[in-house]
Write a protein that holds these residues in place. Structure first.
Motif, PDB file in Angstrom:
ATOM      1  N   TYR A 164       0.871  -1.176   0.000  1.00  0.00           N
ATOM      2  CA  TYR A 164       0.000   0.000   0.000  1.00  0.00           C
ATOM      3  C   TYR A 164       0.908   1.226   0.000  1.00  0.00           C
ATOM      4  CZ  TYR A 164      -4.309   2.585   1.119  1.00  0.00           C
ATOM      5  OH  TYR A 164      -5.402   3.427   1.085  1.00  0.00           O
ATOM      6  N   LYS A 165       0.332   2.401  -0.038  1.00  0.00           N
ATOM      7  CA  LYS A 165       1.124   3.631  -0.057  1.00  0.00           C
ATOM      8  C   LYS A 165       2.117   3.658   1.105  1.00  0.00           C
ATOM      9  CE  LYS A 165      -2.785   6.210  -1.970  1.00  0.00           C
ATOM     10  NZ  LYS A 165      -3.760   7.305  -1.710  1.00  0.00           N
ATOM     11  N   TYR A 166       3.362   3.967   0.792  1.00  0.00           N
ATOM     12  CA  TYR A 166       4.444   4.101   1.768  1.00  0.00           C
ATOM     13  C   TYR A 166       4.791   2.782   2.474  1.00  0.00           C
ATOM     14  CZ  TYR A 166       2.644   8.819   1.076  1.00  0.00           C
ATOM     15  OH  TYR A 166       2.186   9.978   0.496  1.00  0.00           O
ATOM     16  N   ASN A 167       4.292   1.663   1.977  1.00  0.00           N
ATOM     17  CA  ASN A 167       4.610   0.332   2.526  1.00  0.00           C
ATOM     18  C   ASN A 167       4.492   0.262   4.057  1.00  0.00           C
ATOM     19  OD1 ASN A 167       5.203  -0.947   0.047  1.00  0.00           O
ATOM     20  ND2 ASN A 167       7.227  -0.001   0.018  1.00  0.00           N
ATOM     21  N   PRO A 168       3.306   0.469   4.589  1.00  0.00           N
ATOM     22  CA  PRO A 168       3.134   0.352   6.047  1.00  0.00           C
ATOM     23  C   PRO A 168       3.363  -1.096   6.479  1.00  0.00           C
ATOM     24  CG  PRO A 168       0.995   0.414   4.970  1.00  0.00           C
ATOM     25  CD  PRO A 168       2.022   0.716   3.910  1.00  0.00           C
ATOM     26  N   THR A 169       3.645  -1.276   7.749  1.00  0.00           N
ATOM     27  CA  THR A 169       3.878  -2.630   8.255  1.00  0.00           C
ATOM     28  C   THR A 169       2.745  -3.067   9.170  1.00  0.00           C
ATOM     29  OG1 THR A 169       5.188  -1.786  10.125  1.00  0.00           O
ATOM     30  CG2 THR A 169       6.375  -2.405   8.124  1.00  0.00           C
ATOM     31  N   ARG A 209       0.796   0.130  12.493  1.00  0.00           N
ATOM     32  CA  ARG A 209       1.242   1.405  13.050  1.00  0.00           C
ATOM     33  C   ARG A 209       1.068   2.490  12.000  1.00  0.00           C
ATOM     34  NH1 ARG A 209       7.087   2.504  16.050  1.00  0.00           N
ATOM     35  NH2 ARG A 209       6.577   4.567  16.884  1.00  0.00           N
ATOM     36  N   THR A 210      -0.038   3.190  12.078  1.00  0.00           N
ATOM     37  CA  THR A 210      -0.330   4.268  11.131  1.00  0.00           C
ATOM     38  C   THR A 210      -1.343   5.217  11.750  1.00  0.00           C
ATOM     39  OG1 THR A 210      -1.176   4.799   8.926  1.00  0.00           O
ATOM     40  CG2 THR A 210      -2.157   2.910  10.029  1.00  0.00           C
ATOM     41  N   GLN A 211      -1.283   6.469  11.335  1.00  0.00           N
ATOM     42  CA  GLN A 211      -2.257   7.469  11.754  1.00  0.00           C
ATOM     43  C   GLN A 211      -3.238   7.786  10.621  1.00  0.00           C
ATOM     44  OE1 GLN A 211      -2.405   8.608  14.935  1.00  0.00           O
ATOM     45  NE2 GLN A 211      -0.718   7.184  15.343  1.00  0.00           N
ATOM     46  N   SER A 212      -3.073   7.093   9.485  1.00  0.00           N
ATOM     47  CA  SER A 212      -3.924   7.355   8.332  1.00  0.00           C
ATOM     48  C   SER A 212      -5.313   6.750   8.555  1.00  0.00           C
ATOM     49  CB  SER A 212      -3.292   6.755   7.074  1.00  0.00           C
ATOM     50  OG  SER A 212      -4.208   6.786   6.001  1.00  0.00           O
ATOM     51  N   PRO A 270      -7.921   6.761   6.431  1.00  0.00           N
ATOM     52  CA  PRO A 270      -8.363   5.950   5.283  1.00  0.00           C
ATOM     53  C   PRO A 270      -7.753   4.544   5.298  1.00  0.00           C
ATOM     54  CG  PRO A 270      -7.839   8.160   4.564  1.00  0.00           C
ATOM     55  CD  PRO A 270      -7.371   8.063   5.977  1.00  0.00           C
ATOM     56  N   LEU A 271      -6.458   4.456   5.660  1.00  0.00           N
ATOM     57  CA  LEU A 271      -5.798   3.156   5.709  1.00  0.00           C
ATOM     58  C   LEU A 271      -6.387   2.296   6.830  1.00  0.00           C
ATOM     59  CD1 LEU A 271      -3.697   1.095   4.904  1.00  0.00           C
ATOM     60  CD2 LEU A 271      -1.983   2.381   6.196  1.00  0.00           C
ATOM     61  N   LEU A 272      -6.633   2.896   7.982  1.00  0.00           N
ATOM     62  CA  LEU A 272      -7.232   2.148   9.090  1.00  0.00           C
ATOM     63  C   LEU A 272      -8.636   1.664   8.733  1.00  0.00           C
ATOM     64  CD1 LEU A 272      -6.085   4.295  12.150  1.00  0.00           C
ATOM     65  CD2 LEU A 272      -5.326   1.979  11.550  1.00  0.00           C
ATOM     66  N   ALA A 273      -9.355   2.465   7.948  1.00  0.00           N
ATOM     67  CA  ALA A 273     -10.691   2.056   7.517  1.00  0.00           C
ATOM     68  C   ALA A 273     -10.622   0.852   6.596  1.00  0.00           C
ATOM     69  CB  ALA A 273     -11.396   3.220   6.826  1.00  0.00           C
ATOM     70  N   VAL A 274      -9.658   0.870   5.673  1.00  0.00           N
ATOM     71  CA  VAL A 274      -9.466  -0.274   4.770  1.00  0.00           C
ATOM     72  C   VAL A 274      -9.082  -1.519   5.570  1.00  0.00           C
ATOM     73  CG1 VAL A 274      -8.053  -1.222   2.902  1.00  0.00           C
ATOM     74  CG2 VAL A 274      -8.848   1.145   2.788  1.00  0.00           C
ATOM     75  N   LEU A 275      -8.186  -1.347   6.522  1.00  0.00           N
ATOM     76  CA  LEU A 275      -7.757  -2.467   7.352  1.00  0.00           C
ATOM     77  C   LEU A 275      -8.934  -3.024   8.148  1.00  0.00           C
ATOM     78  CD1 LEU A 275      -5.222  -4.082   8.227  1.00  0.00           C
ATOM     79  CD2 LEU A 275      -4.991  -2.471  10.128  1.00  0.00           C
ATOM     80  N   GLY A 276      -9.773  -2.142   8.666  1.00  0.00           N
ATOM     81  CA  GLY A 276     -10.949  -2.588   9.405  1.00  0.00           C
ATOM     82  C   GLY A 276     -11.882  -3.406   8.535  1.00  0.00           C
ATOM     83  N   ALA A 314     -11.318  -3.749  16.744  1.00  0.00           N
ATOM     84  CA  ALA A 314     -11.503  -2.415  17.316  1.00  0.00           C
ATOM     85  C   ALA A 314     -10.250  -1.573  17.129  1.00  0.00           C
ATOM     86  CB  ALA A 314     -11.835  -2.512  18.806  1.00  0.00           C
ATOM     87  N   ASP A 315     -10.442  -0.298  16.757  1.00  0.00           N
ATOM     88  CA  ASP A 315      -9.341   0.667  16.673  1.00  0.00           C
ATOM     89  C   ASP A 315      -8.181   0.167  15.811  1.00  0.00           C
ATOM     90  OD1 ASP A 315     -10.743   2.338  18.466  1.00  0.00           O
ATOM     91  OD2 ASP A 315      -9.925   1.227  20.175  1.00  0.00           O
ATOM     92  N   GLY A 316      -8.492  -0.407  14.659  1.00  0.00           N
ATOM     93  CA  GLY A 316      -7.444  -0.857  13.754  1.00  0.00           C
ATOM     94  C   GLY A 316      -6.682  -2.066  14.236  1.00  0.00           C
ATOM     95  N   LYS A 317      -7.269  -2.851  15.118  1.00  0.00           N
ATOM     96  CA  LYS A 317      -6.601  -4.032  15.651  1.00  0.00           C
ATOM     97  C   LYS A 317      -7.545  -5.236  15.623  1.00  0.00           C
ATOM     98  CE  LYS A 317      -4.076  -3.632  19.374  1.00  0.00           C
ATOM     99  NZ  LYS A 317      -3.663  -3.486  20.796  1.00  0.00           N
TER     100      LYS A 317
END
Length: 217
Positions: free
Chosen positions: A86-91, A114-117, A119-125, A150-153
């Motif tokens: 994904y953008k910036y290769n998050p881990t 580990r991200t503050q994005s 949109p990315l957390l929404a996709v992960l959810g 919950a909360d991107g986890k």
């Protein structure tokens, strides 16, 4: 298993070697000596079981290019990370915690990014919810799975496998992480073609990679 404090006399050279080995393995001097003596005496200790299971996971990580081991803060916890396409290769981080003498569960897996994005957390959810659906429909006794999104986890209890030895348990947990990561990558790889296509490819990868031992966890 009860533990007590004992006074023993050891050679300085032996203690230095033990300390070096304990540091390498991320454990304490006492725990390493306890484990070595238990192996020599033929005793079964909970800590040894955890070590055997973690070694299976570490072997899997060593064979798979995308995984990197993280330094573990305790003998009960093992952590891996994997880059996401994904953008910036998050881990994404996988933390496996094993329970000691718990009859209800082997342990738990925590997956987080580990991200503050937002949109990315929404996709992960959305992916986590898809994974839950796939598990509930395909895992043995899927209705009894214990998980939380919950909360991107994603947190998931790992069930005992009746009759399985430590190596088989380790291979099943390693297989679960490998499958999860593979399906996650398929999902993110296909997002450029739309959410529905990403879900379709992820589901196909899940079905193709699911094994019987993993489906019992």
């Amino acid at each position: 298993m009860a533990k007590s404090v004992y006074s023993v006399v050891l050679s300085d050279e032996v203690v230095a070697a033990i300390d070096k080995l304990a540091y390498t393995e991320g454990t304490s001097r006492s725990k390493l000596i306890d484990r070595v003596l238990a192996q020599y005496a033929g005793c079964d200790i909970p800590g040894q079981r955890m070590t055997d299971i973690f070694r299976c996971i570490e072997r899997m990580a060593g064979l798979e290019e995308q995984f990197r081991l993280l330094i573990n803060p305790s003998d009960e916890l093992l952590q891996l990370k994997s880059a996401v396409p994904y953008k910036y290769n998050p881990t994404v981080k996988y933390a496996v915690e094993l329970y000691e003498n718990d009859p209800t569960a082997l342990g738990e897996l925590r997956v987080s990014m580990r991200t503050q994005s937002q949109p990315l957390l929404a996709v992960l959810g959305r992916f986590f919810l898809l994974w839950v659906q796939l598990e509930e429909h395909s895992f043995h006794d899927g209705s009894y799975l214990s998980f939380e999104v919950a909360d991107g986890k994603y947190t998931r209890q790992l069930r005992h496998l009746p009759g399985a030895d430590d190596a088989q348990l380790g291979e099943a947990v390693a297989g679960y992480i490998k499958l999860f990561d593979r399906v996650l990558h398929l999902y993110f790889d296909a997002l450029g073609s739309g959410e529905e296509e990403a879900r379709r490819r992820a589901a196909a990868g899940f079905r193709a990679g699911l094994t019987a031992p993993v489906a019992r966890l």
